[in-house]
Design a protein around this motif. Structure first.
Motif, PDB file in Angstrom:
ATOM      1  N   ASN A 103     -14.031 -16.082  16.627  1.00  0.00           N
ATOM      2  CA  ASN A 103     -12.623 -16.229  17.025  1.00  0.00           C
ATOM      3  C   ASN A 103     -11.692 -15.500  16.054  1.00  0.00           C
ATOM      4  O   ASN A 103     -10.652 -16.023  15.655  1.00  0.00           O
ATOM      5  N   THR A 104     -12.091 -14.312  15.671  1.00  0.00           N
ATOM      6  CA  THR A 104     -11.333 -13.541  14.695  1.00  0.00           C
ATOM      7  C   THR A 104     -11.003 -12.163  15.248  1.00  0.00           C
ATOM      8  O   THR A 104     -11.841 -11.520  15.871  1.00  0.00           O
ATOM      9  N   VAL A 105      -9.780 -11.745  15.008  1.00  0.00           N
ATOM     10  CA  VAL A 105      -9.316 -10.426  15.418  1.00  0.00           C
ATOM     11  C   VAL A 105      -8.856  -9.674  14.169  1.00  0.00           C
ATOM     12  O   VAL A 105      -8.276 -10.267  13.264  1.00  0.00           O
ATOM     13  N   TYR A 106      -9.124  -8.376  14.146  1.00  0.00           N
ATOM     14  CA  TYR A 106      -8.753  -7.542  13.018  1.00  0.00           C
ATOM     15  C   TYR A 106      -7.820  -6.425  13.480  1.00  0.00           C
ATOM     16  O   TYR A 106      -7.889  -5.967  14.618  1.00  0.00           O
ATOM     17  N   LEU A 107      -6.969  -6.009  12.563  1.00  0.00           N
ATOM     18  CA  LEU A 107      -6.147  -4.828  12.798  1.00  0.00           C
ATOM     19  C   LEU A 107      -6.344  -3.911  11.598  1.00  0.00           C
ATOM     20  O   LEU A 107      -5.860  -4.196  10.508  1.00  0.00           O
ATOM     21  N   GLN A 108      -7.093  -2.846  11.821  1.00  0.00           N
ATOM     22  CA  GLN A 108      -7.304  -1.843  10.792  1.00  0.00           C
ATOM     23  C   GLN A 108      -6.180  -0.830  10.886  1.00  0.00           C
ATOM     24  O   GLN A 108      -5.986  -0.211  11.938  1.00  0.00           O
ATOM     25  N   MET A 109      -5.454  -0.674   9.782  1.00  0.00           N
ATOM     26  CA  MET A 109      -4.290   0.214   9.774  1.00  0.00           C
ATOM     27  C   MET A 109      -4.550   1.371   8.821  1.00  0.00           C
ATOM     28  O   MET A 109      -4.710   1.151   7.615  1.00  0.00           O
ATOM     29  N   ASP A 110      -4.627   2.569   9.348  1.00  0.00           N
ATOM     30  CA  ASP A 110      -4.862   3.771   8.562  1.00  0.00           C
ATOM     31  C   ASP A 110      -3.650   4.690   8.633  1.00  0.00           C
ATOM     32  O   ASP A 110      -2.801   4.546   9.514  1.00  0.00           O
ATOM     33  N   SER A 111      -3.599   5.641   7.715  1.00  0.00           N
ATOM     34  CA  SER A 111      -2.491   6.607   7.672  1.00  0.00           C
ATOM     35  C   SER A 111      -1.151   5.888   7.753  1.00  0.00           C
ATOM     36  O   SER A 111      -0.262   6.267   8.536  1.00  0.00           O
ATOM     37  N   LEU A 112      -0.998   4.873   6.952  1.00  0.00           N
ATOM     38  CA  LEU A 112       0.211   4.055   7.014  1.00  0.00           C
ATOM     39  C   LEU A 112       1.443   4.835   6.594  1.00  0.00           C
ATOM     40  O   LEU A 112       1.388   5.718   5.725  1.00  0.00           O
ATOM     41  N   LYS A 113       2.548   4.484   7.232  1.00  0.00           N
ATOM     42  CA  LYS A 113       3.829   5.121   6.974  1.00  0.00           C
ATOM     43  C   LYS A 113       4.821   4.061   6.506  1.00  0.00           C
ATOM     44  O   LYS A 113       4.684   2.884   6.845  1.00  0.00           O
ATOM     45  N   PRO A 114       5.853   4.452   5.774  1.00  0.00           N
ATOM     46  CA  PRO A 114       6.865   3.469   5.352  1.00  0.00           C
ATOM     47  C   PRO A 114       7.472   2.711   6.539  1.00  0.00           C
ATOM     48  O   PRO A 114       7.798   1.530   6.411  1.00  0.00           O
ATOM     49  N   GLU A 115       7.580   3.353   7.684  1.00  0.00           N
ATOM     50  CA  GLU A 115       8.150   2.672   8.857  1.00  0.00           C
ATOM     51  C   GLU A 115       7.219   1.617   9.449  1.00  0.00           C
ATOM     52  O   GLU A 115       7.604   0.880  10.359  1.00  0.00           O
ATOM     53  N   ASP A 116       5.992   1.518   8.951  1.00  0.00           N
ATOM     54  CA  ASP A 116       5.089   0.444   9.370  1.00  0.00           C
ATOM     55  C   ASP A 116       5.360  -0.849   8.605  1.00  0.00           C
ATOM     56  O   ASP A 116       4.771  -1.892   8.912  1.00  0.00           O
ATOM     57  N   THR A 117       6.224  -0.778   7.610  1.00  0.00           N
ATOM     58  CA  THR A 117       6.563  -1.965   6.836  1.00  0.00           C
ATOM     59  C   THR A 117       7.183  -3.027   7.736  1.00  0.00           C
ATOM     60  O   THR A 117       8.144  -2.761   8.458  1.00  0.00           O
ATOM     61  N   VAL A 138       0.854  -1.181   0.000  1.00  0.00           N
ATOM     62  CA  VAL A 138       0.000   0.000   0.000  1.00  0.00           C
ATOM     63  C   VAL A 138       0.891   1.233   0.000  1.00  0.00           C
ATOM     64  O   VAL A 138       2.025   1.187   0.494  1.00  0.00           O
ATOM     65  N   GLN A 139       0.392   2.323  -0.552  1.00  0.00           N
ATOM     66  CA  GLN A 139       1.149   3.560  -0.551  1.00  0.00           C
ATOM     67  C   GLN A 139       1.030   4.265   0.791  1.00  0.00           C
ATOM     68  O   GLN A 139       0.047   4.073   1.526  1.00  0.00           O
ATOM     69  N   ALA A 140       2.009   5.064   1.098  1.00  0.00           N
ATOM     70  CA  ALA A 140       1.980   5.848   2.337  1.00  0.00           C
ATOM     71  C   ALA A 140       0.713   6.689   2.390  1.00  0.00           C
ATOM     72  O   ALA A 140       0.291   7.268   1.389  1.00  0.00           O
ATOM     73  N   GLY A 141       0.097   6.701   3.575  1.00  0.00           N
ATOM     74  CA  GLY A 141      -1.164   7.400   3.754  1.00  0.00           C
ATOM     75  C   GLY A 141      -2.380   6.533   3.526  1.00  0.00           C
ATOM     76  O   GLY A 141      -3.504   6.939   3.859  1.00  0.00           O
ATOM     77  N   GLY A 142      -2.160   5.359   2.982  1.00  0.00           N
ATOM     78  CA  GLY A 142      -3.260   4.450   2.688  1.00  0.00           C
ATOM     79  C   GLY A 142      -3.655   3.609   3.882  1.00  0.00           C
ATOM     80  O   GLY A 142      -3.141   3.788   4.994  1.00  0.00           O
ATOM     81  N   SER A 143      -4.581   2.670   3.621  1.00  0.00           N
ATOM     82  CA  SER A 143      -5.117   1.813   4.676  1.00  0.00           C
ATOM     83  C   SER A 143      -5.038   0.356   4.269  1.00  0.00           C
ATOM     84  O   SER A 143      -5.036   0.022   3.081  1.00  0.00           O
ATOM     85  N   GLN A 197       1.844 -17.480  11.264  1.00  0.00           N
ATOM     86  CA  GLN A 197       3.038 -17.531  10.425  1.00  0.00           C
ATOM     87  C   GLN A 197       3.465 -16.152   9.948  1.00  0.00           C
ATOM     88  O   GLN A 197       4.556 -15.981   9.417  1.00  0.00           O
ATOM     89  N   GLY A 198       2.605 -15.164  10.131  1.00  0.00           N
ATOM     90  CA  GLY A 198       2.940 -13.805   9.754  1.00  0.00           C
ATOM     91  C   GLY A 198       2.425 -13.437   8.376  1.00  0.00           C
ATOM     92  O   GLY A 198       2.259 -14.295   7.507  1.00  0.00           O
ATOM     93  N   THR A 199       2.170 -12.151   8.188  1.00  0.00           N
ATOM     94  CA  THR A 199       1.748 -11.637   6.891  1.00  0.00           C
ATOM     95  C   THR A 199       2.502 -10.339   6.620  1.00  0.00           C
ATOM     96  O   THR A 199       2.648  -9.492   7.507  1.00  0.00           O
ATOM     97  N   GLN A 200       3.021 -10.225   5.388  1.00  0.00           N
ATOM     98  CA  GLN A 200       3.866  -9.074   5.046  1.00  0.00           C
ATOM     99  C   GLN A 200       3.001  -7.850   4.751  1.00  0.00           C
ATOM    100  O   GLN A 200       2.054  -7.921   3.956  1.00  0.00           O
ATOM    101  N   VAL A 201       3.373  -6.742   5.365  1.00  0.00           N
ATOM    102  CA  VAL A 201       2.771  -5.446   5.062  1.00  0.00           C
ATOM    103  C   VAL A 201       3.890  -4.526   4.585  1.00  0.00           C
ATOM    104  O   VAL A 201       4.878  -4.327   5.300  1.00  0.00           O
ATOM    105  N   THR A 202       3.739  -3.994   3.383  1.00  0.00           N
ATOM    106  CA  THR A 202       4.750  -3.114   2.817  1.00  0.00           C
ATOM    107  C   THR A 202       4.108  -1.778   2.468  1.00  0.00           C
ATOM    108  O   THR A 202       3.106  -1.740   1.739  1.00  0.00           O
ATOM    109  N   VAL A 203       4.684  -0.707   2.986  1.00  0.00           N
ATOM    110  CA  VAL A 203       4.172   0.633   2.735  1.00  0.00           C
ATOM    111  C   VAL A 203       5.213   1.390   1.910  1.00  0.00           C
ATOM    112  O   VAL A 203       6.339   1.614   2.379  1.00  0.00           O
ATOM    113  N   SER A 204       4.841   1.770   0.709  1.00  0.00           N
ATOM    114  CA  SER A 204       5.776   2.463  -0.170  1.00  0.00           C
ATOM    115  C   SER A 204       5.655   3.976   0.018  1.00  0.00           C
ATOM    116  O   SER A 204       4.586   4.505   0.303  1.00  0.00           O
ATOM    117  N   SER A 205       6.757   4.649  -0.157  1.00  0.00           N
ATOM    118  CA  SER A 205       6.766   6.109   0.032  1.00  0.00           C
ATOM    119  C   SER A 205       6.446   6.837  -1.260  1.00  0.00           C
ATOM    120  O   SER A 205       6.392   6.259  -2.326  1.00  0.00           O
TER     121      SER A 205
END
Length: 127
Positions: free
Chosen positions: A77-91, A12-17, A119-127
């Motif tokens: 039995n489900t948990v969510y993490l909504q991530m807004d205003s993402l920054k490159p350092e959230d990668t 996702v691009q920086a500032g995205g969700s 097992q983990g899931t990759q989140v990549t925030v581009s600048s």
């Protein structure tokens, strides 16, 4: 035994969700507190957010407070993490974790407390 599976990561691009999900299965008849952590290469796993077994007491790391929201669907039995205003350092690789809780009000921020990990899931925030 409890299995924990994350999904929903991506680019996702920086500032995205982005929203990542975590489904727990197996011996989920006990009450589990859930948490999200993240890790980048060469660094220790970092606490992001946690929530009690009934969905109460959400707790956040200062670095994500006001931008991320943790929520829970107890019946699924489900948990969510909504991530807004993402920054490159959230990668990072985002991990979901579960652990039996003493009561509905308990949340845990230390990774060592958690018994079960996904097992983990990759989140990549581009600048």
């Amino acid at each position: 035994q409890v299995q924990v599976v994350e999904s929903g990561g991506g680019l996702v691009q920086a500032g995205g969700s982005l929203r990542v999900s975590c489904a727990a299965s197996g011996r989920t008849n006990r009450n589990y507190a859930m948490g999200w952590f993240r890790q980048t290469p060469g660094k220790e796993r970092e606490f992001v957010a946690a929530i009690g077994w009934t969905g109460g007491n959400p707790y956040y790391a200062d670095s994500v407070k006001g931008r991320f929201t943790i929520s829970r669907e107890y019946a699924k039995n489900t948990v969510y993490l909504q991530m807004d205003s993402l920054k490159p350092e959230d990668t990072a690789v985002y991990y979901c974790a579960a652990t039996p809780a003493h009561s509905s009000g308990y949340v845990y921020v230390r990774a060592i407390i958690y018994n079960y990990w996904g097992q983990g899931t990759q989140v990549t925030v581009s600048s």
